[in-house]
Write an enzyme that holds these catalytic residues in place. Structure first.
Site, PDB file in Angstrom:
ATOM      1  N   SER A  33       3.842 -18.677  15.652  1.00 28.34           N
ATOM      2  CA  SER A  33       2.589 -18.937  14.512  1.00 28.34           C
ATOM      3  C   SER A  33       2.045 -20.323  14.755  1.00 28.34           C
ATOM      4  CB  SER A  33       3.176 -18.756  13.450  1.00 28.34           C
ATOM      5  OG  SER A  33       3.721 -17.337  13.123  1.00 28.34           O
ATOM      6  N   HIS A  64      -6.044 -10.831  15.346  1.00 31.80           N
ATOM      7  CA  HIS A  64      -4.963 -10.895  16.177  1.00 31.80           C
ATOM      8  C   HIS A  64      -4.878  -9.938  17.484  1.00 31.80           C
ATOM      9  CE1 HIS A  64      -1.802 -13.381  13.911  1.00 31.80           C
ATOM     10  NE2 HIS A  64      -2.976 -13.642  13.496  1.00 31.80           N
ATOM     11  N   HIS A  86       6.977  -9.016  13.985  1.00 38.47           N
ATOM     12  CA  HIS A  86       8.103  -9.606  13.553  1.00 38.47           C
ATOM     13  C   HIS A  86       8.939  -8.598  12.792  1.00 38.47           C
ATOM     14  CE1 HIS A  86       5.388 -13.128  13.875  1.00 38.47           C
ATOM     15  NE2 HIS A  86       6.379 -13.857  13.995  1.00 38.47           N
ATOM     16  N   TYR A  88       9.759  -8.764   9.585  1.00 38.27           N
ATOM     17  CA  TYR A  88       9.177  -8.405   8.453  1.00 38.27           C
ATOM     18  C   TYR A  88       8.054  -7.484   8.315  1.00 38.27           C
ATOM     19  CZ  TYR A  88       5.895 -12.226   9.720  1.00 38.27           C
ATOM     20  OH  TYR A  88       5.076 -13.134  10.383  1.00 38.27           O
ATOM     21  N   GLU A  89       7.500  -7.204   9.628  1.00 40.41           N
ATOM     22  CA  GLU A  89       6.498  -5.905   9.712  1.00 40.41           C
ATOM     23  C   GLU A  89       6.982  -4.809  10.046  1.00 40.41           C
ATOM     24  OE1 GLU A  89       2.987  -8.003  11.984  1.00 40.41           O
ATOM     25  OE2 GLU A  89       4.559  -8.886  12.613  1.00 40.41           O
ATOM     26  N   ALA A 116       7.241 -21.353  14.232  1.00 38.69           N
ATOM     27  CA  ALA A 116       6.979 -22.014  12.982  1.00 38.69           C
ATOM     28  C   ALA A 116       8.187 -22.176  12.128  1.00 38.69           C
ATOM     29  CB  ALA A 116       5.784 -21.854  12.439  1.00 38.69           C
ATOM     30  N   MET A 214      11.627 -16.939  10.626  1.00 40.41           N
ATOM     31  CA  MET A 214      11.415 -15.607  10.419  1.00 40.41           C
ATOM     32  C   MET A 214      11.413 -14.923  11.771  1.00 40.41           C
ATOM     33  SD  MET A 214       9.040 -15.154   7.315  1.00 40.41           S
ATOM     34  CE  MET A 214       8.673 -16.298   6.081  1.00 40.41           C
ATOM     35  N   SER A 215      11.685 -15.712  13.020  1.00 47.67           N
ATOM     36  CA  SER A 215      11.509 -14.998  14.213  1.00 47.67           C
ATOM     37  C   SER A 215      12.678 -15.501  15.354  1.00 47.67           C
ATOM     38  CB  SER A 215      10.045 -15.090  14.616  1.00 47.67           C
ATOM     39  OG  SER A 215       9.954 -16.600  15.054  1.00 47.67           O
ATOM     40  N   ASN A 238       6.821 -27.543   7.397  1.00 51.64           N
ATOM     41  CA  ASN A 238       7.133 -27.643   5.972  1.00 51.64           C
ATOM     42  C   ASN A 238       8.687 -28.181   6.001  1.00 51.64           C
ATOM     43  OD1 ASN A 238       7.139 -24.653   6.737  1.00 51.64           O
ATOM     44  ND2 ASN A 238       8.708 -25.130   4.965  1.00 51.64           N
ATOM     45  N   HIS A 250       1.189 -18.665   4.372  1.00 50.26           N
ATOM     46  CA  HIS A 250       0.963 -18.460   5.881  1.00 50.26           C
ATOM     47  C   HIS A 250       0.010 -19.579   6.246  1.00 50.26           C
ATOM     48  CE1 HIS A 250       1.272 -16.706   9.580  1.00 50.26           C
ATOM     49  NE2 HIS A 250       0.233 -16.232   9.648  1.00 50.26           N
TER      50      HIS A 250
HETATM   51  N1  HPA Z   1      10.745 -20.516   5.949  1.00 47.07           N
HETATM   52  C1  HPA Z   1      10.753 -19.555   6.719  1.00 47.07           C
HETATM   53  N2  HPA Z   1       9.936 -19.149   7.653  1.00 47.07           N
HETATM   54  C2  HPA Z   1       8.926 -20.213   7.946  1.00 47.07           C
HETATM   55  C3  HPA Z   1       9.000 -21.446   7.212  1.00 47.07           C
HETATM   56  C4  HPA Z   1      10.128 -21.608   6.185  1.00 47.07           C
HETATM   57  O1  HPA Z   1      10.296 -22.456   5.357  1.00 47.07           O
HETATM   58  N3  HPA Z   1       8.103 -22.305   7.786  1.00 47.07           N
HETATM   59  C5  HPA Z   1       7.289 -21.720   8.403  1.00 47.07           C
HETATM   60  N4  HPA Z   1       7.918 -20.555   8.861  1.00 47.07           N
END
Ligand code: HPA
Length: 275
Positions: A33, A64, A86, A88-89, A116, A214-215, A238, A250
């Site tokens: 991402s 996308h 992903h 989650y999809e 990310a 998440m990947s 983050n 996101h």
């Molecule tokens: N948690 C999960 N997935 C993420 C995060 C996070 O803090 N930041 C970017 N992808």
């Protein structure tokens, strides 16, 4: 009759080969991402939409476009996957398996994974990069569940060297030579799509993780099963939930991935050139 998985992989391999002339990509890169900009750095590139490749993912997020980009980076032929699905999809590992096994069928030996991620360490700040030393699969799923695809690998895959030690050394050396700060740590994958709670972040730290996302973990498992060597890094976007006052979203992830993207692009180009 519908194609078998092997037929889809072979048809996708042939469709890519037909478009790329004599190019022989040495490495495949899955762009995480906010890191898709690397595809624009690939020179003399050929872009093949996933829609032309049987068994590849159909991406649903507006704007996308999933595509394979093949061309020169760091003086070698590379193949980048722009866009992926992903967990989650979807529950379905099939499209991700097709992508990764097609790379293998093209003769590629190395898969570079990027994502990310949220940092669990106060010295690893947004915009920085973390090389993945190892992972914890906390997604509650494994992409290899179900009948084994004997065409691609054996039933039980060892994961002791999931993130290839020699390639990790090479990536760290690349970062040092390029004057790029590259942290290292354990990546823990949650399924998402909700971000973690502060309690889950404390748990992740206790369990030995340095970053959460998440990947990449399913990708690594599929790649190891079919014998690809795996290396990769997280772009920290983050601090994990509860470790700062930021509200995660996101948009926030994408904005902060852009801060690490320039270093990421330089790192991958230089690494590819050393293979
Ligand atoms: N948690 C999960 N997935 C993420 C995060 C996070 O803090 N930041 C970017 N992808």
């Amino acid at each position: 009759m519908a194609n078998t998985h092997k037929q889809n992989v072979e048809a996708s391999r042939d469709a890519i080969r037909a478009k790329i002339g004599g190019a022989k990509p040495k490495i495949a890169i899955i762009l995480g991402s906010g890191l898709g900009g690397l595809a624009e750095k690939i020179e003399n590139s050929v872009t093949i939409p996933y829609a032309d490749l049987p068994g590849f993912p159909t991406l649903t997020v507006a704007g996308h476009v999933g595509a394979v980009v093949v061309g020169r980076l760091g003086g070698v032929d590379v193949l980048a996957f722009k866009g992926r699905k992903h967990f989650y999809e979807t529950d379905d590992a099939y499209p991700l398996k097709t992508m990764i096994r097609t790379a293998k069928a093209l003769g590629i030996e190395t898969l570079f994974l990027s994502n990310a991620a949220g940092s669990l360490r106060d010295f690893m700040l947004p915009g920085s990069l973390m090389m993945i030393l190892d992972h914890i699969n906390y997604m509650g799923i494994n992409p290899l569940v179900g009948p084994n695809d004997d065409d691609f690998g054996s039933r039980f895959s060892p994961m002791s060297d999931a993130w290839d030690p020699a390639l990790r050394d090479k990536l760290m050396q690349t970062a040092q030579d390029e004057d790029i700060t590259l942290h290292e740590g354990v990546y823990m994958a949650f399924r998402g799509p909700s971000f973690e709670t502060p309690a889950e972040i404390r748990m992740a730290r206790t369990m030995g993780a340095d970053a959460v996302g998440m990947s990449s973990v399913p990708d690594c498992i599929i790649a190891r099963h079919c014998g690809l060597r795996v290396v990769g890094c997280s772009c920290i976007t983050n601090l994990g939930a509860g470790l700062s006052d930021e509200v995660l979203s996101h948009e926030h992830t994408l904005e902060n991935a852009a801060r690490g993207a320039a270093d990421f692009e330089r790192l991958v180009a230089s690494f590819a050139g050393r293979l």
